[in-house]
Design a protein around this motif. Sequence first.
Motif, short mmCIF file in Angstrom:
data_model
loop_
_atom_site.label_atom_id
_atom_site.label_comp_id
_atom_site.label_asym_id
_atom_site.label_seq_id
_atom_site.Cartn_x
_atom_site.Cartn_y
_atom_site.Cartn_z
N MET A 176 11.74 -18.04 1.39
CA MET A 176 11.43 -16.58 1.57
C MET A 176 11.22 -15.81 0.03
SD MET A 176 12.33 -14.08 4.18
CE MET A 176 13.76 -14.85 5.10
N LEU A 177 10.22 -15.27 0.06
CA LEU A 177 9.65 -14.68 -1.12
C LEU A 177 9.87 -13.02 -1.18
CD1 LEU A 177 6.71 -16.91 -1.62
CD2 LEU A 177 8.83 -17.14 -2.72
N ASN A 178 9.66 -12.37 -2.32
CA ASN A 178 9.76 -11.14 -2.50
C ASN A 178 8.43 -10.92 -3.10
OD1 ASN A 178 12.25 -9.87 -2.39
ND2 ASN A 178 13.14 -10.96 -3.94
N PRO A 179 8.02 -9.81 -3.25
CA PRO A 179 6.45 -9.51 -3.77
C PRO A 179 6.12 -9.89 -5.02
CG PRO A 179 7.31 -7.43 -2.75
CD PRO A 179 8.54 -8.58 -2.67
N GLY A 180 4.99 -10.33 -5.27
CA GLY A 180 4.54 -11.10 -6.53
C GLY A 180 3.45 -11.82 -6.18
N THR A 194 10.16 -8.83 7.15
CA THR A 194 10.44 -7.46 7.06
C THR A 194 9.49 -6.91 8.20
OG1 THR A 194 9.18 -7.18 5.23
CG2 THR A 194 11.64 -7.15 4.86
N GLU A 195 9.44 -5.74 8.54
CA GLU A 195 8.70 -5.12 9.45
C GLU A 195 7.15 -5.30 9.02
OE1 GLU A 195 7.73 -0.85 11.85
OE2 GLU A 195 9.30 -0.81 10.15
N TYR A 196 6.95 -4.98 7.82
CA TYR A 196 5.39 -5.38 7.40
C TYR A 196 5.49 -6.13 6.05
CZ TYR A 196 3.98 -1.77 10.66
OH TYR A 196 4.09 -0.87 11.69
N CYS A 197 4.50 -6.87 5.74
CA CYS A 197 4.23 -7.45 4.12
C CYS A 197 2.87 -6.99 3.84
CB CYS A 197 4.36 -8.94 4.31
SG CYS A 197 5.89 -9.53 4.16
N LYS A 198 2.72 -5.88 2.77
CA LYS A 198 1.36 -5.33 2.79
C LYS A 198 0.63 -6.15 1.69
CE LYS A 198 2.91 -0.97 4.38
NZ LYS A 198 3.13 0.48 3.83
N ASN A 237 -5.75 -8.90 0.94
CA ASN A 237 -5.18 -7.50 1.18
C ASN A 237 -4.86 -7.20 2.70
OD1 ASN A 237 -5.31 -6.94 -1.46
ND2 ASN A 237 -7.31 -6.18 -1.39
N ALA A 238 -4.24 -8.26 3.34
CA ALA A 238 -4.03 -8.21 4.87
C ALA A 238 -2.74 -7.47 4.83
CB ALA A 238 -4.06 -9.62 5.51
N LEU A 239 -2.45 -7.00 6.10
CA LEU A 239 -1.22 -6.32 6.52
C LEU A 239 -0.60 -7.45 7.54
CD1 LEU A 239 1.01 -3.89 6.53
CD2 LEU A 239 -0.48 -3.08 8.71
N ASP A 276 2.50 -7.24 -2.27
CA ASP A 276 3.28 -6.37 -2.91
C ASP A 276 4.41 -5.38 -2.25
OD1 ASP A 276 1.74 -4.51 -1.39
OD2 ASP A 276 0.06 -4.16 -2.91
N LYS A 277 4.44 -5.91 -1.00
CA LYS A 277 5.51 -5.15 -0.34
C LYS A 277 6.15 -5.89 1.02
CE LYS A 277 7.05 -0.59 1.51
NZ LYS A 277 6.65 0.72 1.57
#
Length: 208
Positions: free
Chosen positions: A132-136, A154-158, A171-173, A196-197
């Motif tokens: 599992m990764l956080n933004p970066g 999460t609900e979205y990764c942006k 830059n996909a959602l 980034d999110k």
Amino acid sequence: MKRCIIITAYLKKSIRQSLRLHDDDFIICADGGYELAKKEGIVPHIVIGDFDSGNAPEKDSETVIHVPVEKDDTDTLLCLKYGIEKGFHVFGIVGGIGGRLDHTIANLQALSYGCDLGKYVVLLNGNNVVTMLNPGTIQIQKRKGYKLSLFSYTEYCKNVTIKGVKYPLTNALLDHSFPIGVSNEILEEEATLSFDKGKLLVMFSRDN
């Protein structure tokens, strides 16, 4: 960097088929994971569990932590928390995929727990490598014979961007109800992933 290796009670392949152990690994067995370690001659530093899925080892109390059967945390999560308290940042959880579905989901949530605390936790069982990764931005090394999949936990990764793969994204959602990131392939030796999110589930999988 020293790793904390957690051996769970469910594993179809052997421990050594799932990952290469290092001499300086700190090894924790979660409940019945002790029986699996014993079969391969692996001596854990500590065993933690309620021992509902295996017999407690005959060892000194300093190397065995008995916990109640009725508790909030799974045995695996207790092992992860113990390793975090000991100061480890890199964890390998061996097994825990493909048995009971509720246990598999609980182990994915353990990845999320570690991710929230800034730890690098990987779940491995020989055919799957999951983290599992956080933004970066990170470089992902190719694994021969494995497919690479990305899922939004999460609900979205942006702004998910991945380059060097058969099916690139820019830059996909990614949302948690549409599996657009499943079964990709890394074309060269590594791919570049950024977002980034959100929290991203990154999975390498292969057939038996």
